[in-house]
Design a protein around this motif. Sequence first.
Motif, short mmCIF file in Angstrom:
data_model
loop_
_atom_site.label_atom_id
_atom_site.label_comp_id
_atom_site.label_asym_id
_atom_site.label_seq_id
_atom_site.Cartn_x
_atom_site.Cartn_y
_atom_site.Cartn_z
N THR A 40 -20.31 0.42 -4.91
CA THR A 40 -21.50 0.75 -4.11
C THR A 40 -21.15 0.83 -2.63
O THR A 40 -21.66 1.67 -1.91
CB THR A 40 -22.60 -0.30 -4.34
OG1 THR A 40 -22.86 -0.38 -5.74
CG2 THR A 40 -23.88 0.07 -3.62
N ALA A 69 -19.35 4.25 -1.97
CA ALA A 69 -20.18 5.45 -2.09
C ALA A 69 -20.86 5.72 -0.76
O ALA A 69 -21.44 4.84 -0.14
CB ALA A 69 -21.19 5.27 -3.19
N ALA A 70 -20.80 6.97 -0.31
CA ALA A 70 -21.41 7.37 0.94
C ALA A 70 -22.54 8.36 0.66
O ALA A 70 -22.53 9.08 -0.34
CB ALA A 70 -20.37 7.99 1.86
N ASP A 71 -23.52 8.39 1.56
CA ASP A 71 -24.67 9.28 1.37
C ASP A 71 -24.28 10.75 1.50
O ASP A 71 -24.95 11.62 0.95
CB ASP A 71 -25.76 8.95 2.39
CG ASP A 71 -26.36 7.57 2.14
OD1 ASP A 71 -26.31 7.12 0.97
OD2 ASP A 71 -26.86 6.96 3.10
N ASP A 72 -23.21 11.05 2.25
CA ASP A 72 -22.84 12.46 2.46
C ASP A 72 -21.95 13.01 1.34
O ASP A 72 -21.56 14.16 1.37
CB ASP A 72 -22.15 12.63 3.81
CG ASP A 72 -20.88 11.79 3.93
OD1 ASP A 72 -20.78 10.78 3.21
OD2 ASP A 72 -20.03 12.13 4.76
#
Length: 99
Positions: free
Chosen positions: A43, A46-49
Amino acid sequence: MPSISREEAAHLARLARLDLAPDELDHLAGQLDQILGAVAQVTEVAADDIPPTSHALPLTNVFREDEPRPCLSADAALAGAPAAEDGRFRVPQILGEEA
């Protein structure tokens, strides 16, 4: 890092209908704690982009052209069948007659 208690492991075991000995519960709690720690690490990475993907590499369909080819005749296909009737495989009936 999350910590799973013995009581939480016992609760999960009850939900899964598992009858575990006390030493098994302690072992399970430790394993669940390691699993949650690994999920927490993923988690963090993991990146939003970054869009979610189902595979690490892009997939390309490798379908071949649908071309007619010689195949078995009905008699040849049914030759190895335990039972045949009217040019079809005969199988035991599993459902009642429904109209």
